[in-house]
Design a protein around this motif. Structure first.
Motif, PDB file in Angstrom:
ATOM      1  N   PHE A 101      26.499  50.596  39.727  1.00  0.00           N
ATOM      2  CA  PHE A 101      27.623  50.297  40.604  1.00  0.00           C
ATOM      3  C   PHE A 101      27.988  51.608  41.294  1.00  0.00           C
ATOM      4  N   SER A 102      27.925  51.609  42.603  1.00  0.00           N
ATOM      5  CA  SER A 102      28.101  52.853  43.340  1.00  0.00           C
ATOM      6  C   SER A 102      29.549  53.111  43.742  1.00  0.00           C
ATOM      7  N   GLN A 103      30.381  52.064  43.771  1.00  0.00           N
ATOM      8  CA  GLN A 103      31.742  52.233  44.239  1.00  0.00           C
ATOM      9  C   GLN A 103      32.736  52.085  43.088  1.00  0.00           C
ATOM     10  N   LYS A 104      33.902  52.694  43.296  1.00  0.00           N
ATOM     11  CA  LYS A 104      34.968  52.559  42.315  1.00  0.00           C
ATOM     12  C   LYS A 104      35.493  51.133  42.323  1.00  0.00           C
ATOM     13  N   ALA A 105      35.861  50.630  41.144  1.00  0.00           N
ATOM     14  CA  ALA A 105      36.409  49.273  41.036  1.00  0.00           C
ATOM     15  C   ALA A 105      37.619  49.122  41.956  1.00  0.00           C
ATOM     16  N   ASP A 106      37.743  47.944  42.558  1.00  0.00           N
ATOM     17  CA  ASP A 106      38.769  47.684  43.563  1.00  0.00           C
ATOM     18  C   ASP A 106      40.108  47.378  42.894  1.00  0.00           C
ATOM     19  N   PRO A 107      41.165  48.159  43.179  1.00  0.00           N
ATOM     20  CA  PRO A 107      42.472  47.903  42.557  1.00  0.00           C
ATOM     21  C   PRO A 107      43.170  46.661  43.094  1.00  0.00           C
ATOM     22  N   VAL A 108      42.720  46.151  44.240  1.00  0.00           N
ATOM     23  CA  VAL A 108      43.376  45.016  44.877  1.00  0.00           C
ATOM     24  C   VAL A 108      42.715  43.697  44.522  1.00  0.00           C
ATOM     25  N   SER A 109      41.405  43.657  44.601  1.00  0.00           N
ATOM     26  CA  SER A 109      40.665  42.409  44.411  1.00  0.00           C
ATOM     27  C   SER A 109      39.592  42.610  43.360  1.00  0.00           C
ATOM     28  N   PRO A 110      39.998  42.666  42.096  1.00  0.00           N
ATOM     29  CA  PRO A 110      39.032  42.977  41.047  1.00  0.00           C
ATOM     30  C   PRO A 110      38.010  41.858  40.862  1.00  0.00           C
ATOM     31  N   SER A 111      36.758  42.228  40.782  1.00  0.00           N
ATOM     32  CA  SER A 111      35.716  41.273  40.435  1.00  0.00           C
ATOM     33  C   SER A 111      35.214  41.627  39.048  1.00  0.00           C
ATOM     34  N   ASN A 112      35.389  40.713  38.125  1.00  0.00           N
ATOM     35  CA  ASN A 112      35.001  40.994  36.746  1.00  0.00           C
ATOM     36  C   ASN A 112      33.508  40.845  36.521  1.00  0.00           C
ATOM     37  N   VAL A 113      32.746  40.754  37.620  1.00  0.00           N
ATOM     38  CA  VAL A 113      31.290  40.679  37.484  1.00  0.00           C
ATOM     39  C   VAL A 113      30.750  41.940  36.814  1.00  0.00           C
ATOM     40  N   GLU A 114      31.425  43.072  37.007  1.00  0.00           N
ATOM     41  CA  GLU A 114      30.969  44.295  36.332  1.00  0.00           C
ATOM     42  C   GLU A 114      31.121  44.174  34.825  1.00  0.00           C
ATOM     43  N   ARG A 115      32.188  43.526  34.388  1.00  0.00           N
ATOM     44  CA  ARG A 115      32.356  43.295  32.949  1.00  0.00           C
ATOM     45  C   ARG A 115      31.338  42.278  32.445  1.00  0.00           C
ATOM     46  N   LEU A 116      31.062  41.234  33.253  1.00  0.00           N
ATOM     47  CA  LEU A 116      30.018  40.286  32.881  1.00  0.00           C
ATOM     48  C   LEU A 116      28.670  40.986  32.761  1.00  0.00           C
ATOM     49  N   TYR A 117      28.393  41.840  33.709  1.00  0.00           N
ATOM     50  CA  TYR A 117      27.146  42.608  33.697  1.00  0.00           C
ATOM     51  C   TYR A 117      27.003  43.378  32.396  1.00  0.00           C
ATOM     52  N   ASP A 118      28.105  43.984  31.956  1.00  0.00           N
ATOM     53  CA  ASP A 118      28.052  44.772  30.720  1.00  0.00           C
ATOM     54  C   ASP A 118      27.699  43.889  29.530  1.00  0.00           C
ATOM     55  N   ILE A 119      28.269  42.685  29.472  1.00  0.00           N
ATOM     56  CA  ILE A 119      27.961  41.772  28.369  1.00  0.00           C
ATOM     57  C   ILE A 119      26.507  41.321  28.449  1.00  0.00           C
ATOM     58  N   PHE A 120      26.032  41.006  29.651  1.00  0.00           N
ATOM     59  CA  PHE A 120      24.632  40.630  29.820  1.00  0.00           C
ATOM     60  C   PHE A 120      23.703  41.759  29.403  1.00  0.00           C
ATOM     61  N   LYS A 121      24.064  42.975  29.764  1.00  0.00           N
ATOM     62  CA  LYS A 121      23.240  44.140  29.469  1.00  0.00           C
ATOM     63  C   LYS A 121      23.042  44.300  27.964  1.00  0.00           C
ATOM     64  N   ILE A 122      24.095  44.038  27.200  1.00  0.00           N
ATOM     65  CA  ILE A 122      24.029  44.182  25.748  1.00  0.00           C
ATOM     66  C   ILE A 122      23.232  43.054  25.119  1.00  0.00           C
ATOM     67  N   SER A 123      23.422  41.832  25.620  1.00  0.00           N
ATOM     68  CA  SER A 123      22.772  40.679  24.992  1.00  0.00           C
ATOM     69  C   SER A 123      22.342  39.662  26.060  1.00  0.00           C
ATOM     70  N   PRO A 124      21.316  39.991  26.864  1.00  0.00           N
ATOM     71  CA  PRO A 124      20.924  39.098  27.958  1.00  0.00           C
ATOM     72  C   PRO A 124      20.434  37.731  27.495  1.00  0.00           C
ATOM     73  N   THR A 125      19.696  37.685  26.403  1.00  0.00           N
ATOM     74  CA  THR A 125      19.169  36.404  25.921  1.00  0.00           C
ATOM     75  C   THR A 125      20.296  35.482  25.485  1.00  0.00           C
ATOM     76  N   MET A 126      21.274  36.037  24.769  1.00  0.00           N
ATOM     77  CA  MET A 126      22.394  35.235  24.296  1.00  0.00           C
ATOM     78  C   MET A 126      23.231  34.729  25.461  1.00  0.00           C
ATOM     79  N   MET A 127      23.460  35.594  26.446  1.00  0.00           N
ATOM     80  CA  MET A 127      24.273  35.180  27.579  1.00  0.00           C
ATOM     81  C   MET A 127      23.591  34.070  28.377  1.00  0.00           C
ATOM     82  N   ARG A 128      22.289  34.152  28.502  1.00  0.00           N
ATOM     83  CA  ARG A 128      21.563  33.124  29.252  1.00  0.00           C
ATOM     84  C   ARG A 128      21.540  31.801  28.509  1.00  0.00           C
ATOM     85  N   ALA A 129      21.796  31.851  27.225  1.00  0.00           N
ATOM     86  CA  ALA A 129      21.887  30.612  26.446  1.00  0.00           C
ATOM     87  C   ALA A 129      23.307  30.077  26.385  1.00  0.00           C
TER      88      ALA A 129
END
Length: 433
Positions: free
Chosen positions: A297-325
């Motif tokens: 992620f190249s940009q700083k998280a947006d203080p106005v319109s937060p997208s929690n996709v970065e947090r989802l990404y972190d969970i996927f990164k740790i356990s991609p197989t589990m998340m896909r299930a």
């Protein structure tokens, strides 16, 4: 519970510090570094109130921050008069109405918990903070009700000068409340850009103790796990059945909270949601989180319109197989959404607004859904359907009743502080510090 960053797992701060200083220095978002099995701490009482459940979960999640007595005080102050409703509309089909707070939107619950949790922390620390929020119609009402009587928090609500909306005047600073209303010349994007420039100024944020109340703040996000523990409490007496959830995508806050609740022991077989550019399916039908392909992620998280996709990404990164299930996005056509809204109203007399109907369509399109006759499926409805009355009139030929809380707030209010630049904003801070 220790807190870390989505971009640097070496970061470790307390939950209290993360509430007050919402951005890690690396520009990412704060996330839980650990999880606690809360499921086993909830009593076998399906009639436990939402308030009582929140007190138990608050103490369990943050024992280093809140005593048992403080957790009960936070829950009582926040939720003594409101709770979500889990409504059964068909065999094994439930609707979680998340809009039974003071202003009819799901944000009420997160804001109410966060304001009271922050107030307790600040009282113990002998500190005070400012929150800055964009004055959109729904957001200004929800923020004012939650933060309008806070003892240690002042909230500056910035409105576009052509969209001045009313809030309950008892919450205004000049009337003994804690809300400061200010107008910004321009449209809503002008307001949002001003807020971005404010939070980009690290020294300004530090000097005036500025924090945020949207889901950038990890406290606001984690409070959304309460909805899932509430569903679990209401249905745990019949846990021989698996539990599936249909959740509108939105900014992924509710879906991310669902995964944190699942990591804390909340029962869930799968989460259905609508497909977006960030969350979709690969050629084999498995969930694909787009940032996995971007690696950074190249940009700083947006203080106005937060997208929690970065947090989802972190969970996927740790356990991609589990998340896909666990997560099953489906593409949704708008005509299908309209048809489902019409069907739900004619068959059950229930208004499914656009977001709710979208979530239900995504569930019905999934191949697993048609084999779930003996499983519980819970559809999340975030906001009072009246807010989507135009869509519902088109789909159902009827409009939901207008909520009572809207009726006295239709007049426009005089703004007390005109702001054109960040310099004007700093002057306002100094005058109210």
């Amino acid at each position: 519970m220790k807190i870390t960053s989505t971009r640097n797992s070496e970061v470790s701060i307390s939950f209290a510090d993360a509430l007050l200083n919402v951005f890690p220095s690396d520009g990412g978002l704060y996330i839980p570094a650990t999880s606690i099995n809360i499921k086993n701490l909830l009593p076998h009482d399906k009639d436990l109130s939402f308030e009582q459940m929140v007190a138990i979960v608050t103490e369990a999640m943050f024992p280093e921050v809140f005593t048992s007595a403080e957790a009960r005080v936070i829950a009582q102050r926040a939720f003594s008069g409101c709770a979500p409703i889990l409504r059964k509309f068909d065999k094994k089909r439930y609707l979680l109405e998340m809009f039974h707070g003071p202003t009819g939107c799901h944000r009420d619950f997160g804001y109410l918990w966060l304001s009271n949790a922050l107030d307790v922390i600040l009282e113990k620390m002998g500190k005070k903070v400012f929150i800055v929020a964009a004055g959109t119609e729904k957001n200004s009402r929800a923020v004012s009700y939650a933060f309008g009587t806070a003892k240690n928090i002042k909230t500056i609500m910035l409105y576009p000068d052509d969209e001045l909306k009313s809030i309950d005047e008892q919450f205004l600073l000049q009337n003994g409340g804690s809300i400061i209303q200010a107008s910004v010349r321009g449209k809503i994007h002008t307001v949002e850009n001003l807020i971005r420039s404010i939070y980009a100024d690290v020294q300004l944020v530090k000097d005036f103790s500025l924090t945020l109340a949207n889901t950038v703040n990890i406290g606001r996000l984690l409070s959304q796990t309460f909805f899932f523990f509430f569903c679990f409490m209401r249905l745990k007496h019949n846990m021989s059945d698996e539990m599936y959830y249909a959740i509108p995508s939105g900014n992924y806050g509710t879906l991310t909270a669902a995964l944190y609740a699942w990591k804390c022991g909340m029962s869930a077989k799968a989460f259905f949601t609508d497909e977006t550019t960030e969350l979709s399916c690969d050629e084999n039908g498995f969930c694909l989180c787009t940032p996995l392909q971007e690696h950074s992620f190249s940009q700083k998280a947006d203080p106005v319109s937060p997208s929690n996709v970065e947090r989802l990404y972190d969970i996927f990164k740790i356990s991609p197989t589990m998340m896909r299930a666990l997560i099953f996005p489906s593409p949704v056509e708008q005509e299908s959404v309209k048809q489902v809204a019409k069907e739900m109203y004619r068959k059950y007399g229930i208004f499914f607004d656009r977001a709710t109907a979208t979530a239900y369509v995504s569930a019905k399109k999934n191949i697993f859904f048609h084999n779930l006759d003996t499983s519980n499926v819970i559809v999340f409805q975030k906001d009072n359907p009246y807010f989507d009355k135009d869509f519902l009139e088109d789909a159902c030929g009827e409009i939901p009743l207008k909520p009572k809380f809207l009726k006295p707030l239709e007049k426009k209010m005089k703004m007390y502080y005109p702001i054109d630049t960040k310099t004007d904003f700093v002057s306002l801070l100094k005058a109210n510090a």
